[in-house]
Design an enzyme around this catalytic site. Structure first.
Site, PDB file in Angstrom:
ATOM      1  N   ASP A 141       0.782  -1.231   0.000  1.00  0.00           N
ATOM      2  CA  ASP A 141       0.000   0.000   0.000  1.00  0.00           C
ATOM      3  C   ASP A 141       0.815   1.283   0.000  1.00  0.00           C
ATOM      4  OD1 ASP A 141      -2.326  -1.389  -0.151  1.00  0.00           O
ATOM      5  OD2 ASP A 141      -2.659  -1.453   2.012  1.00  0.00           O
TER       6      ASP A 141
ATOM      7  N   HIS B 198      -9.822  -1.312  -1.934  1.00  0.00           N
ATOM      8  CA  HIS B 198      -8.738  -1.516  -2.907  1.00  0.00           C
ATOM      9  C   HIS B 198      -9.172  -2.499  -4.001  1.00  0.00           C
ATOM     10  CE1 HIS B 198      -5.607  -0.533   0.464  1.00  0.00           C
ATOM     11  NE2 HIS B 198      -6.432   0.472   0.208  1.00  0.00           N
TER      12      HIS B 198
ATOM     13  N   ASP C 195      -7.405  -4.616  -5.417  1.00  0.00           N
ATOM     14  CA  ASP C 195      -6.802  -5.952  -5.253  1.00  0.00           C
ATOM     15  C   ASP C 195      -7.601  -6.836  -4.304  1.00  0.00           C
ATOM     16  OD1 ASP C 195      -6.098  -4.932  -2.761  1.00  0.00           O
ATOM     17  OD2 ASP C 195      -3.980  -5.474  -2.905  1.00  0.00           O
TER      18      ASP C 195
ATOM     19  N   CYS D 106      -1.779  -7.634  -0.146  1.00  0.00           N
ATOM     20  CA  CYS D 106      -1.682  -6.380   0.607  1.00  0.00           C
ATOM     21  C   CYS D 106      -0.386  -6.318   1.399  1.00  0.00           C
ATOM     22  CB  CYS D 106      -2.831  -6.251   1.603  1.00  0.00           C
ATOM     23  SG  CYS D 106      -4.454  -6.462   0.891  1.00  0.00           S
TER      24      CYS D 106
END
Lengths: 696, 696
Positions: free
Chosen positions: A383, A504, A506, A678
């Site tokens: 991130d 996010h 992802d 992440c």
């Protein structure tokens, strides 16, 4: 004379074809003045054309003229004299003399042209005599993009995309040559290490002519006010080639050896005429990435200045220019080979690290661990940063984009990553709210795609934002979005990710390499696929199989219980509609068919503000290392001792030639609302495709 | 069934061709979910394709399926079932159902589709039933640029230059509908006068369908964050057509009749579904001219939102978008017909005004005088403002560009010119020095030209700056230069004007109309031409003829005296070299030949900082009114009682079909370092050529 006025014509044409001092507007043509009753001196730049109106400065009453010149000078009369071979030639208001010289002079003023003016055919009224010094001047760059500075490329003054394009390339010098006390190289207006020169674009001033220019003539290199903040130019103190002196070999300080010639405070600078057949090398340093207010094009010019009488300023009589485009920052999709894998070490992630280390070693890549003193318990390696690179024909290196997120990992990219040939760039949100959507788990890039005939050989950037119809919602900051759009070569796509607590992209999508079709598959999280799987289990008599088995008391839940939870079903119906919206956008914007997409059985649940998180470890949030996938271990219900979610996942990946490894991230990541992807980051090899070959 | 699955296919194709809800990415395709054991409702947008994976939400164990639907619904199975005509059809993971409807519904939920799932051919496992409501939705603009909002133009979602281009056009609403208490219309986020609507681009939401949408469905119009400062959208309170109510006819306040729907604070807004066959009219208002950080393109979208269960946000299920380009500000060259001529009245310019009034009246145009209370003794009408216009298929009006110069005339453009259908724009130099080069005598535009095959049918803007090689010098402010470049349609050329004390391009160049060649001539001041003329006079025995005859004691000077002044000659040699540099740039950038240029006999002298001013009234600084030229009276030496400079000037203009009028500006303008052009301004008719037809 007859010889000169006919043979001169063809010489001139030949020479213009040969020398190519031409841009789109033809040969460099200059208005030239012939002063009668005067002997003057002039410098001629080979390849240009001097055009003199014969009447303009003729003695009053001139009706005829004749021309004499030394062998190096050619001339042509326009319009051509009617009475062929008769001298002198009648003169009128439109009679023009076009003067050229084929080669550079060996000595100052070694060539000569005289025009004699007559009232009647016999009466000489005056005479204009010019002594010429011819020089060749060319400011050269690697306009054909082969890594070499060629001679006088006819296209060097403009920039065109594509394999048949042209125009030189400049890197933002965003690395740091120093390892200790480091500082972005763009912040120092000096060359402190010789290695820094590699990051700059070479540029040559090539001249040919007499040892020195006639009195008062000067060369000056210059940039426009608009380019002042985007570029610096250094030069080598010595001239290379014939005029190099030994002295320079003993200089120790590079600052002295490579003085700054152009920059923010110096838009124009005289450069010495090196004399004879010589070249002078410059190094051009880019300072800014393309952005909303900067297209990326930079022009550098070199002019020859002619002295004026008295105190009057010099006048430029010839200008050569070159155009650079600043290389964009380029992201690397999952289909590119990894180089290094980054994870954080925290007080509670020993199991995860063990799993990651095994996977990365098995895959044959390097694992780099960011320790606690640096990460300050911030485990979200995905991130804080995004790895990318910049590329030119002469140099390329990785560049990390630092998110305005600025969590515990805030110092990591600058302190640990920035270094020699490892660049750094960031965008600061001055007047904007930074939200969770600014984390770069929300910034991905697709593999190369073709969409309705348009090629994206570097893929397309993918970001997550609020629904365009939302009256309120979180977004990625405009400064970062503007930066991404301005890079141009991976045209961004905005997805809807604000339906997630963390928000996010992802969390619901990734790309994995595939041997067939488009070379990859898009994987999407799918509650529908999860319900289908669980309903099948129930139907087959496995309704009592337990999820989260062995994860501690109170965690376990049966398939029957999950399927009977109406609230969970409603939540997942909503989640599926959000993902389906994104699916439709991705199909449209990446040119995908349904069989380019694989739905992974993943459930979500809603925990706050109607926003969702993964119900069990979110398998789509995986790390892709070549053919090895590191997938969050889902802890699904077991049948015959095997997790049905893992079995299903592995089955879905069949035929893609990838290996699935399930990594336990439950306690240290999943419970903190993130997963394997992440908590990791991968630096990858650059594309073999060169961005300047894009057809835009 | 057989009928539907074969005839349905061709219906679908026909319908997609007919309806054209297509952009570059084909028909709008949406992932659709069929929920088994459930009856659901869905809204279908005519022209789109719903695509359902039949296996995704099928009951566990489903191996076969069959489809039933009401007549308005068409479907297609992909891949097409192998066993033609056999029912039910085998189902597998890739079986897709593509659903379309040809026409809008008359009632909510008036169409129906059911899918029956079977385990074996006879055993029904479940049934998904969907009640459809079909609507037609189209956000429409004048994308074909004919002044009419057509229906659902397939190209409305993108913008392309050229006669075969497309995309709607938006004006910056930069006039003021109010005459008293005036204020730029862009500063009010409301429609205060019905006349203001003319300055906005009409946009229509056209719908066809049942009287109302099923429960929870909504329409929303929206813009992106990036466009928030560039556009506002108003709507009519009433829907036009079938649903208009009498009530609206009695509203007095336009604010209430045309409420703001989108703007800086409202990026998304629900709009009512009008019901039946209806259209709702919007008005789109541009707020910003293209500039360095604004390309000029604006997207407006309309989405249909589907309700989610519970409190979850709605999801957009169909989005239609339109693209506008903001019209650039366009300058008008001397070759366009005048409309109005502006001059200042000062305490000392009675003679000049008299001359101008005569000329303007003779030419048949309107003279407008700016009086002292407004001009505060600032006579330089050319310098404070530049007239231009903006143009669209539905509206055009003049727009004055106000210089950051801000002399005594500072309030004139806003206070006197701005008004209904007379726009105003300015640029403020916050961090820059404003110099004399920011006066708009230093901002001109060429007539239409073609340069190496590239057409500039609106000409090219010309500004004056310092030499690019100058290490110091005056420039036009970057904010104004950036603005001019960003308009794109009259690509600017930078000349060198800093050699002049005042520093304006109109001191050495202008354009006059011509019946032949390129339709105009470039006139250049030429000291060489002046010396040639004076030497001829001397040679012919007129060396004692006097300049400035009758202008008072001490003013007069003979031709012999002028020719014997070596200092003056050196100064003019320098001036000529400056003008020649500009001549070469103009030839190159406008594609001119030497015979497109006429040299006017004008001398300069240097008065300070090596900078020049005209020695006698600068004839090139003229006003061009159609075929009438108002030329500064040069007060040249007289031969046979006639001024030789006037005679020469008039001779040079011969064959151009223009009339020369010499206006005495000596005391009130020339002595203050300006002339006729500096002291006047002309508003001209717009080009007949439409800027959007440019090939860029």
């Amino acid at each position: 004379m007859e010889q000169a006025s006919s043979a001169g014509l063809s010489n001139l044409d030949q020479q213009l074809n040969k020398r190519k001092v031409v841009d789109q507007t033809g040969p460099y043509q200059r208005t030239f003045r012939l002063d009668f009753q005067k002997t003057s001196r002039a410098v001629y730049v080979v390849g240009s054309v001097l055009k003199a109106n014969l009447k303009r400065n003729a003695p009053p009453g001139s009706n005829y003229f004749s021309v004499k010149c030394s062998p190096r000078v050619q001339y042509r009369i326009s319009p051509p004299p009617a009475e062929n071979g008769l001298l002198p030639i009648p003169i009128n208001g439109n009679t023009m003399l076009l003067i050229t010289m084929g080669t550079a002079s060996e000595m100052e003023n070694d060539s000569k042209l005289s025009v004699l003016y007559y009232g009647e055919k016999t009466k000489e009224l005056g005479k204009a005599v010019v002594h010429f010094t011819a020089v060749e001047i060319s400011l050269d760059v690697d306009a054909d993009r082969d890594g070499q500075v060629e001679r006088n490329n006819p296209n060097k003054g403009s920039w065109m995309w594509g394999p048949n394009g042209h125009g030189a390339i400049l890197l933002v010098n965003c690395d740091s040559e120093r390892v200790y006390g480091k500082k972005l190289d763009t912040l120092s207006a000096e060359v402190t290490r010789v290695s820094d020169l590699k990051d700059m674009s070479p540029m040559m001033l090539r001249t040919r002519g007499p040892p020195k220019l006639p009195q008062g003539y000067k060369l000056a290199i210059h940039i426009s006010q608009g380019d002042a903040e985007t570029v610096r130019v250094y030069k080598t103190r010595s001239t290379e080639g014939v005029h190099q002196t030994l002295k320079n070999l003993f200089y120790n300080s590079f600052v002295k050896d490579y003085p700054l010639v152009l920059g923010f405070k110096n838009l124009s600078k005289e450069v010495p005429y090196p004399g004879g057949n010589a070249e002078m090398k410059f190094y051009v340093e880019g300072l800014r990435f393309p952005d909303k207010d900067f297209e990326g094009l930079i022009t550098i010019s070199l002019s020859l200045l002619e002295p004026s009488s008295g105190d009057f300023p010099e006048t430029p009589i010839f200008t050569d220019k070159v155009v650079f485009r600043v290389a964009p920052w380029i992201m690397t999709p999952n289909t590119l080979n990894p180089v290094e894998v980054f994870v954080c070490s925290t007080s509670d992630n020993y199991e995860f690290l063990k799993g990651m280390r095994k996977l990365v070693e098995k895959s044959g890549y390097k694992l780099k661990i960011c320790y606690e003193y640096m990460n300050r318990q911030d485990r979200w390696m995905q991130d804080e940063i995004e790895f990318g690179y910049i590329d030119s024909p002469h140099q390329h290196f990785p560049v990390v984009l630092d998110s305005p997120r600025d969590g515990g990992l805030q110092d990591f990219p600058y302190e640990e990553l920035l270094g020699p040939d490892f660049g750094y760039v960031t965008r600061t949100a001055y007047n904007e709210v930074v939200s969770s959507l600014d984390s770069f788990g929300n910034l991905e890039v697709s593999p190369p795609v073709t969409v309705n005939g348009r090629n994206y050989p570097l893929g397309r950037i993918i970001i997550g934002v609020a629904f365009p119809t939302a009256t309120e919602g979180r977004n990625m900051t405009k400064v970062v979005q503007d930066f991404l759009w301005a890079q141009k070569v991976q045209r961004p796509i905005a997805l809807f990710s604000d339906w997630l607590v963390v928000g996010h992209v992802d969390e619901f999508m990734t790309f994995v390499p595939a041997p067939d079709k488009k070379g990859f598959r898009l994987l999407l999280a799918s509650p529908d696929a999860a319900y289908k799987l669980f309903r099948g289990l129930q139907k087959d008599g496995h309704g009592q199989a337990k999820m989260f088995d062995g994860l501690g008391p109170g965690q376990e839940i049966t398939v029957d219980e999950i399927l009977s939870d109406e609230k969970l079903l409603a939540e997942n119906n909503y989640v599926q509609s959000c993902i389906d919206w994104n699916r439709d956008v991705l199909k449209r914007e990446l040119g995908l068919d349904d069989d380019d997409i694989i739905d992974l059985p993943i459930l979500f649940h809603v925990i706050e503000d109607n926003r969702a998180v993964a119900y069990y470890p979110d398998m789509v949030n995986m790390i892709v290392l070549g053919k090895n996938l590191g997938i969050p271990k889902p802890f699904g219900p077991k049948v015959d001792g095997r997790c049905v979610l893992e079995t299903e996942m592995t089955n879905l990946m069949k035929g893609l030639g990838v290996r699935c490894t399930y990594i336990d991230d439950f306690a240290s990541y999943h419970k903190n609302l993130g997963e394997v992807h992440c908590g990791s980051n991968v630096r990858r090899e650059p594309f073999s495709f060169k961005w300047w070959n894009l057809e835009m």
